[in-house]
Design a protein around this motif. Structure first.
Motif, short mmCIF file in Angstrom:
data_model
loop_
_atom_site.label_atom_id
_atom_site.label_comp_id
_atom_site.label_asym_id
_atom_site.label_seq_id
_atom_site.Cartn_x
_atom_site.Cartn_y
_atom_site.Cartn_z
N ASP A 103 -36.95 15.44 -43.68
CA ASP A 103 -35.85 16.35 -43.38
C ASP A 103 -36.29 17.80 -43.58
OD1 ASP A 103 -34.29 14.09 -42.93
OD2 ASP A 103 -33.35 14.15 -44.91
N GLY A 104 -37.06 18.05 -44.64
CA GLY A 104 -37.55 19.39 -44.91
C GLY A 104 -38.49 19.90 -43.85
N GLN A 105 -39.34 19.04 -43.32
CA GLN A 105 -40.26 19.44 -42.27
C GLN A 105 -39.52 19.78 -40.98
OE1 GLN A 105 -42.69 15.89 -42.69
NE2 GLN A 105 -44.51 17.19 -42.98
N VAL A 106 -38.54 18.96 -40.62
CA VAL A 106 -37.75 19.24 -39.42
C VAL A 106 -37.04 20.58 -39.59
CG1 VAL A 106 -35.80 18.51 -37.98
CG2 VAL A 106 -37.46 16.81 -38.80
N ALA A 107 -36.43 20.79 -40.75
CA ALA A 107 -35.74 22.06 -41.00
C ALA A 107 -36.72 23.23 -40.91
CB ALA A 107 -35.06 22.05 -42.37
N ALA A 108 -37.91 23.06 -41.45
CA ALA A 108 -38.91 24.15 -41.45
C ALA A 108 -39.32 24.52 -40.03
CB ALA A 108 -40.13 23.74 -42.27
N VAL A 109 -39.61 23.54 -39.19
CA VAL A 109 -40.06 23.86 -37.84
C VAL A 109 -38.91 24.41 -36.99
CG1 VAL A 109 -39.82 21.59 -36.71
CG2 VAL A 109 -41.63 23.16 -35.99
N VAL A 110 -37.71 23.91 -37.19
CA VAL A 110 -36.56 24.43 -36.45
C VAL A 110 -36.29 25.88 -36.88
CG1 VAL A 110 -34.04 24.23 -36.15
CG2 VAL A 110 -35.51 22.21 -35.92
N ASN A 111 -36.33 26.15 -38.17
CA ASN A 111 -36.12 27.52 -38.65
C ASN A 111 -37.20 28.46 -38.12
OD1 ASN A 111 -33.71 27.16 -40.08
ND2 ASN A 111 -34.81 26.42 -41.88
N TYR A 112 -38.43 27.98 -38.09
CA TYR A 112 -39.53 28.79 -37.57
C TYR A 112 -39.28 29.15 -36.10
CZ TYR A 112 -44.24 30.26 -36.29
OH TYR A 112 -45.32 30.97 -35.81
#
Length: 137
Positions: A103-112
């Motif tokens: 979940d954290g990785q998905v959030a990180a790439v979406v935020n980027y």
């Protein structure tokens, strides 16, 4: 008939492996995702190792063997739920990465994506937002 030499195959293999290698900016160490899960943790690393191969390093998209939409200045990223859904589930020719990213990785790439390449959407996605968007949570 076209012949490809062993050295050409070796060079292409090396180049393809190099594309999947990223660098941790904090430590300077190279990262390489092997197996079924991505090891990169920042949005920049994930974009560089997962997304830019199709969407291009400048996120302007590409066409050729397929059509890869531009992520740069993309109004579809305004609603955070849309890119979350796409990263988790995929769509058309894009595979879903939900099983390969936390979940954290998905959030990180979406935020980027939502804060780079001409996108200025500042409402940050959280890991909880991603968790809530997953099917069969």
């Amino acid at each position: 008939m076209m012949r490809i030499s062993i050295s050409a195959v070796a060079a292409l293999t090396l180049l393809s492996a190099t594309v999947a290698v990223g660098q941790d900016n904090a430590t300077g160490k190279r990262t390489f995702s092997s197996g079924y899960r991505f090891v990169e943790m920042t949005g920049e690393e994930l974009f560089g190792n997962v997304c830019q191969g199709c969407h291009m390093p400048d996120a302007t998209g590409a066409s050729g063997a397929g059509t890869y939409p531009a992520l740069a200045s993309n109004k579809n990223l305004e609603s955070a739920s849309y890119p979350i859904f796409l990263v988790i589930n995929g769509r058309r020719g894009m595979p879903g990465f939900g099983d390969m990213m936390t979940d954290g990785q998905v959030a990180a790439v979406v935020n980027y994506l939502r804060t780079h390449f001409g996108n200025t959407y500042q409402d940050a996605v959280t890991a909880k937002d991603v968790q809530d968007a997953r099917p069969n949570k």
